[in-house]
Every structure is written in structure tokens, then in C-alpha cells.
Write an enzyme that holds these catalytic residues in place. Structure first.
Site, PDB file in Angstrom:
ATOM      1  N   ARG A  22     -41.618 -83.960 -23.592  1.00  0.00           N
ATOM      2  CA  ARG A  22     -40.333 -83.275 -23.454  1.00  0.00           C
ATOM      3  C   ARG A  22     -39.172 -84.244 -23.579  1.00  0.00           C
ATOM      4  NH1 ARG A  22     -35.644 -83.582 -20.681  1.00  0.00           N
ATOM      5  NH2 ARG A  22     -36.790 -84.127 -18.783  1.00  0.00           N
ATOM      6  N   ASP A  23     -39.086 -85.202 -22.664  1.00  0.00           N
ATOM      7  CA  ASP A  23     -37.940 -86.100 -22.590  1.00  0.00           C
ATOM      8  C   ASP A  23     -37.895 -87.050 -23.782  1.00  0.00           C
ATOM      9  OD1 ASP A  23     -35.695 -87.305 -21.627  1.00  0.00           O
ATOM     10  OD2 ASP A  23     -36.560 -87.994 -19.753  1.00  0.00           O
ATOM     11  N   HIS A 214     -37.471 -90.674 -11.290  1.00  0.00           N
ATOM     12  CA  HIS A 214     -37.450 -90.623 -12.760  1.00  0.00           C
ATOM     13  C   HIS A 214     -36.461 -91.680 -13.249  1.00  0.00           C
ATOM     14  CE1 HIS A 214     -37.363 -88.251 -16.689  1.00  0.00           C
ATOM     15  NE2 HIS A 214     -36.315 -89.062 -16.807  1.00  0.00           N
ATOM     16  N   HIS A 216     -34.909 -94.527 -16.015  1.00  0.00           N
ATOM     17  CA  HIS A 216     -34.758 -95.043 -17.370  1.00  0.00           C
ATOM     18  C   HIS A 216     -34.684 -96.566 -17.275  1.00  0.00           C
ATOM     19  CE1 HIS A 216     -33.102 -91.091 -19.304  1.00  0.00           C
ATOM     20  NE2 HIS A 216     -34.122 -90.885 -18.510  1.00  0.00           N
ATOM     21  N   CYS A 247     -31.756 -89.400 -22.394  1.00  0.00           N
ATOM     22  CA  CYS A 247     -31.016 -88.142 -22.495  1.00  0.00           C
ATOM     23  C   CYS A 247     -30.162 -88.099 -23.756  1.00  0.00           C
ATOM     24  CB  CYS A 247     -30.126 -87.969 -21.264  1.00  0.00           C
ATOM     25  SG  CYS A 247     -29.160 -86.446 -21.299  1.00  0.00           S
ATOM     26  N   ASN A 256     -37.027 -93.939 -21.161  1.00  0.00           N
ATOM     27  CA  ASN A 256     -37.597 -93.903 -19.826  1.00  0.00           C
ATOM     28  C   ASN A 256     -38.471 -95.128 -19.591  1.00  0.00           C
ATOM     29  OD1 ASN A 256     -37.260 -90.788 -18.854  1.00  0.00           O
ATOM     30  ND2 ASN A 256     -37.536 -90.916 -21.064  1.00  0.00           N
TER      31      ASN A 256
END
Length: 319
Positions: A22-23, A214, A216, A247, A256
Site C-alpha cells: 500500500r504505502d 510507523h 520513515h 507519502c 519507510n
């Protein structure tokens, strides 16, 4: 504010949630074929991952790369003990997620008022109010609700985000019935100090809520922040294959923290992840071939710590 958390003892189980499908994939300009996405997710399961954020039910105009969300979920060979989660922005996305048969949905509100208005054109309070209908739908369908917070450790518009604000939002998520709260380091502003303060604020306001971190690696301290989380008793972390992602709506955001790097750190520190590092490296290579460029993961390049080389194939120093 009193910190009652104890460091996570060595030998403890640590959950790594893979968010790359997803990310990571949401940022790719060239559409990744649905079949290839499914192959990569299945390979992640084969490597031992059991928590995967596979896609997002967002507008295909906003994120065309994830327009095949339902098809990806339908095509995955899901192990019985796996948890498939998806990011959803609103009630419509939640309805699609429920129809697709996911195990969990991940909502997001910014901890910064300015960032939330720029991101979704509404206040934090309005966003949380909108999630009431989402929470009701999820509870009725037996789907886990996860409450995400963007800019939890700092905002590119406002700068410092008070930890008390993070704590207040965590309390609201708890009231909505969220199982865990995920603190997102949207533009890589987290430091060990800000991570500790945010965790302590949540423990003060919503002590029964599980915390997910979470990070980065925008400024190179992602894994250092993981160590802070472990020292504060956190046992649930997001990571992305090969360090893919960041993002697409946040200036200056990079990838990430890397799944293989995180798994290596945790195992070498005495924690149990249930992950096969060699298989994770192969998944990273598969992903790297798919996106057509080198990924930033370090273990992908160097291999495990005890990787051996044939001395007969290594040049001997002269003199």
C-alpha cells in the site's frame, strides 16, 4: 506525566506489519500489474509475514496505482492466521473494504490541524466525527478498526506537535473502539525523544490501546526510533519491503523503514519475529525488479551478518 512502561524483554514476540503493497506501491508512476502485486504479497506470506497492509480503497483518481484493490484482495492466497488490512479514507472506502472481506481497516487523521486541513480539507474534530460511521460499520461486520495518526512526531507546516495532542486523539480512537493506534512519521521528523514523549502521552490518555509505530527513514534515524519504541515496551511496528514508499502528499517524505532491515535488527537484538530473513531479501529483490530501480534497504545489499564468502575468490593483499 509518569512513564510506567517497561522495556520489551529479549525473547519477546514482535509483530512486523508490512505496508509496502500500500504505502510503497501507491507512489509508483508506472502501474504495477495486479497479478504481480498478488505474487509479491503471496511471497511476503511465504516469508513469514502475517500482518500486511495490502492496498487502499481510495479514489482511483487520487491514487490510480491502487485502483485494483478488490482484485488484489480476491487473488491473494491468504493463510488462516493472516491479517489483511487496508487504508480507508471515508465511509465509502470502508464499505468497499467490508465487501472485499478484509480483516482490518486503517483510518488516518493528522495530529496537526494544518496538515489535516491540507490533506482532507477538514478539521481534526470533523475527521474523527466522520469516523464514527466507519467504526459502527466495522464493528457490525466484525472488522478490526485501527486508528492512524499522520504527522504524529512533527508537522511540516506547524513544526512541533504537542504529545498531549497525540494523546487526545488516541483517546478519541479508543472511544471509537479502535484496537490499536498507529503513530505515523509522515515526513520523517521523529526522533527518539519525540517518540518517547508521544508513547507516554498515549499511555496516560488511553493506556489500554495497543501502539503501532510507523517510521520513515527520511533523516536516517528510523531504526533508532524503533529501539526507543522497544525500550518503551512497544511490540508492533510497520515497515516496507526494501524501504519502498513515503507519502505522495507530503513534501520531502522518503521511504519507510525497511522490512528486512527491521527484521534483522529485531532478530539480532534477541526478539522473535517469525520471519525468514533470506526469504524477505528475495521478496525485496522481486520488488526491486518490479519497480525497476535500486531500493534503499541495506540488508538487501549486504545480506545477513554471517554471510560467508569463498576466500579463494577474494583477492589477497600484496606485500
Amino acid at each position: 506525566m509518569t512513564n510506567t512502561a517497561k522495556p520489551l524483554p529479549e525473547g519477546s514476540d514482535v509483530t512486523v506489519c508490512e505496508v509496502g503493497p500500500r504505502d510503497g506501491f501507491q507512489n509508483e508512476k508506472t502501474f504495477i500489474p495486479t497479478r504481480r502485486k498478488i505474487e509479491i504479497v503471496n511471497a511476503m506470506f511465504a516469508a513469514g509475514l502475517r500482518h500486511i497492509q495490502v492496498t487502499s480503497f481510495v479514489s482511483p483518481r487520487a491514487v490510480p496505482q491502487l485502483s485494483d484493490a478488490a482484485e488484489v484482495i480476491a487473488g491473494i492466497d491468504r493463510p488462516d492466521d493472516a491479517t489483511l488490512s487496508v487504508l480507508i479514507p471515508n465511509l465509502k472506502g470502508a464499505e468497499h473494504a467490508a465487501e472485499a472481506g478484509v480483516d482490518a481497516v486503517h483510518t488516518v487523521v493528522s495530529a496537526s490541524e494544518t496538515h489535516n486541513r491540507k490533506n482532507v480539507n477538514r478539521s481534526i474534530e470533523q475527521s474523527l466525527k466522520d469516523f464514527e460511521a466507519v467504526a459502527d460499520l466495522m464493528h457490525r461486520n466484525g472488522i478490526t478498526l485501527e486508528g492512524g495518526m499522520a504527522t504524529a512526531f512533527g508537522c511540516p507546516f506547524e513544526g512541533v506537535v504537542p504529545p498531549e495532542q497525540v494523546g487526545r486523539i488516541a483517546r478519541r480512537y479508543r472511544e471509537l473502539g479502535a484496537k490499536r493506534v498507529s503513530l505515523g512519521d509522515t515526513t520523517g521528523m521523529a526522533t527518539p525523544k519525540t517518540v518517547k514523549a508521544a508513547i507516554q502521552a498515549i499511555r496516560s490518555e488511553a493506556p489500554e490501546v495497543e501502539i503501532c509505530l510507523h517510521f520513515h527513514n527520511t533523516r536516517g534515524v528510523g531504526l533508532a526510533c524503533v529501539m526507543t519504541g522497544l525500550a518503551e515496551g512497544v511490540s508492533y511496528f510497520d515497515a516496507s519491503v526494501g524501504g519502498l514508499g513515503g507519502c505522495p502528499f507530503a513534501a520531502g517524505a522518503t521511504g519507510n523503514i525497511c522490512t528486512e532491515d527491521l527484521a534483522y535488527l529485531l532478530e539480532e537484538s534477541g526478539y522473535r519475529t517469525g520471519l525468514d530473513l533470506g526469504a524477505l531479501i528475495e521478496v525485496a529483490r522481486m520488488t526491486q525488479d518490479t519497480v525497476g530501480r535500486d531500493l534503499p534497504g541495506q540488508v538487501l545489499k549486504a545480506g545477513p551478518r554471517l554471510r560467508r564468502f569463498d576466500p579463494e575468490l577474494t583477492a589477497t593483499a600484496a606485500g
